[in-house]
Enzyme design. Structure first.
Site, PDB file in Angstrom:
ATOM      1  N   SER A 129       0.929  -1.136   0.019  1.00 15.77           N
ATOM      2  CA  SER A 129       0.150   0.068  -0.146  1.00 15.77           C
ATOM      3  C   SER A 129       0.766   1.301   0.025  1.00 15.77           C
ATOM      4  O   SER A 129       1.311   1.607   0.947  1.00 15.77           O
ATOM      5  CB  SER A 129      -0.894  -0.119   1.185  1.00 15.77           C
ATOM      6  OG  SER A 129      -0.169   0.060   2.332  1.00 15.77           O
ATOM      7  N   SER A 157      12.110   5.823   6.244  1.00 13.07           N
ATOM      8  CA  SER A 157      13.353   6.773   6.730  1.00 13.07           C
ATOM      9  C   SER A 157      13.550   6.821   8.304  1.00 13.07           C
ATOM     10  O   SER A 157      12.691   7.021   8.875  1.00 13.07           O
ATOM     11  CB  SER A 157      13.098   8.180   5.947  1.00 13.07           C
ATOM     12  OG  SER A 157      13.203   8.146   4.611  1.00 13.07           O
ATOM     13  N   GLU A 362       5.613  11.588  -0.388  1.00  4.89           N
ATOM     14  CA  GLU A 362       4.803  12.595   0.027  1.00  4.89           C
ATOM     15  C   GLU A 362       3.487  12.648  -0.930  1.00  4.89           C
ATOM     16  O   GLU A 362       2.822  13.820  -0.955  1.00  4.89           O
ATOM     17  CB  GLU A 362       5.268  14.094   0.176  1.00  4.89           C
ATOM     18  CG  GLU A 362       6.422  14.109   1.177  1.00  4.89           C
ATOM     19  CD  GLU A 362       6.061  13.987   2.763  1.00  4.89           C
ATOM     20  OE1 GLU A 362       4.791  13.945   3.024  1.00  4.89           O
ATOM     21  OE2 GLU A 362       6.818  14.427   3.357  1.00  4.89           O
TER      22      GLU A 362
END
Length: 381
Positions: A129, A157, A362
């Site tokens: 996903s 990260s 993002e």
């Protein structure tokens, strides 16, 4: 309409630039080779207020606007986009604590997040996903003691590096309404990590899968209310998109500045290559693109600060446009360096590699187009 930065904003930009030049730029290539960023960097940034850029002053943060924050990320990215983007992730988590944590949870985590003694990672994406984030499968089952979590997060990260993780996990039904946000501390029973990902760019950021195998988490680590975690996760993305766009802008500007210097020194056919009109045209095109991108980014940040109804649309447009401009400019700068641009010593190839991922994270730039188109259709009525 005033496009000028205030004296305070100029000071913020200059302070971040000076810090980057002194504390980041000299080490950026070494950190990339080592695949990590020394943790003693973060408290130094925190001393400048960069551990909670837009955390409210009431809760100990800097209380900056989103526009102010883009200046910080643009400035730091002139030294290293990878380091600046890592800082953006931590700030997204700090703002979630500021906005949604209970008083007890906030008191427990936020002060150390602001000093960056506790470095945070954001765990949303899973192997199955990415763009369809609401389809996540990591589950947190409620028990008498708290939660037991099972599942895997991908492309995280700070995986195996950070001190705490804000994890979006399913506590209820399928879809976004069944997702909650839960803080998991490093060292929690049942928490483990995959191998270090070998990435094209952002190589100084340690990136791993984050795995939960009957991971036990206290009930008090629930962030906000059950079932609202997806809304919390999405609320930070408008600002995150501005930050990553600012990182592209700053790094591309650094590439252009270096290229201007190089072209004044490099000679061909008896004169500096910046005297050839064809190459001057290419310099002009890059300057035009960067200046237009900078104006667009700051307009989107202003709209987000002012809570304009079309702020999400403008943040998506700015993220898509600025990240693509940044990559184009960096690539052209490499070309203008010729063979030297392909060498690590000049730093341009690192910028090209670091900026490429900005079109993916993002929210991919394809998703940005989808957000814009849907809002256009909705506005049409």
């Amino acid at each position: 309409m005033d496009f000028a930065l205030s004296e305070e904003q100029e000071a913020i930009f200059d302070m971040a630039t000076a810090f980057g030049e002194a504390e980041i730029a000299p080490h950026a290539q070494a950190w990339e080779r080592e695949g990590t960023i020394p943790k003693d960097l973060w408290p130094k940034l925190a001393e400048l207020g960069f551990g909670g850029l837009y955390v409210s002053e009431e809760n100990g943060g800097s209380g900056l606007s989103r526009l102010d924050a883009t200046l910080v990320f643009e400035a730091l990215s002139q030294s290293c986009a990878s380091v600046a983007a890592f800082l953006s992730i931590h700030n997204m988590c700090a703002k979630m604590l500021d906005n949604y944590a209970s008083a007890e949870l906030r008191d427990r985590y936020l002060p150390r997040a602001l000093t960056m003694e506790t470095f945070f990672s954001y765990c949303l994406t899973e192997p199955g996903s990415g763009s369809d984030a609401a389809a996540l499968k990591t589950r947190a089952e409620r028990t008498n003691e708290g939660y037991v979590m099972n599942g895997t997060k991908a492309f995280i990260s700070g995986g195996g590096y950070s001190d705490a993780y804000i994890v979006m996990a399913r506590t209820g039904e399928d879809g976004p309404r069944g997702i909650s946000s839960i803080i998991v501390d490093d060292g929690a029973e049942g928490l483990s990590f995959g191998g270090l990902e070998d990435k094209m760019g952002w190589r100084s950021q340690p990136t791993r899968q984050v795995q939960f195998d009957d991971c036990k988490v206290p009930a008090g680590n629930l962030l906000g209310e059950e079932g609202k975690g997806f809304r919390y996760a999405m609320a930070g993305l408008d600002g995150g998109r501005l930050n990553i766009a600012a990182c592209s802008l700053g790094a591309a500007q650094a590439a252009l500045d270096a290229t201007l210097t190089y072209m004044g020194e490099r000679k061909a056919f008896g004169k500096p290559i910046d005297q050839f009109q064809a190459l001057q045209f290419r310099l002009a095109e890059m300057e035009i693109e960067l200046q237009a991108a900078r104006t667009f980014l700051r307009q989107a940040a202003w709209k987000l600060d002012e809570n304009h109804p079309d702020a999400t649309k403008f943040c998506a447009m700015a993220k898509k446009h600025v990240t693509e401009v940044g990559s184009r400019v960096a690539d052209q700068c490499l070309q203008l360096h010729g063979g030297y641009g392909y060498l690590a010593d000049y730093g341009i190839e690192k910028i090209v590699r670091d900026l490429r991922v900005h079109q993916i994270l993002e929210g991919t730039n394809e998703i940005m187009r989808l957000i814009v188109a849907r809002q256009m259709l909705a506005e049409r009525g």
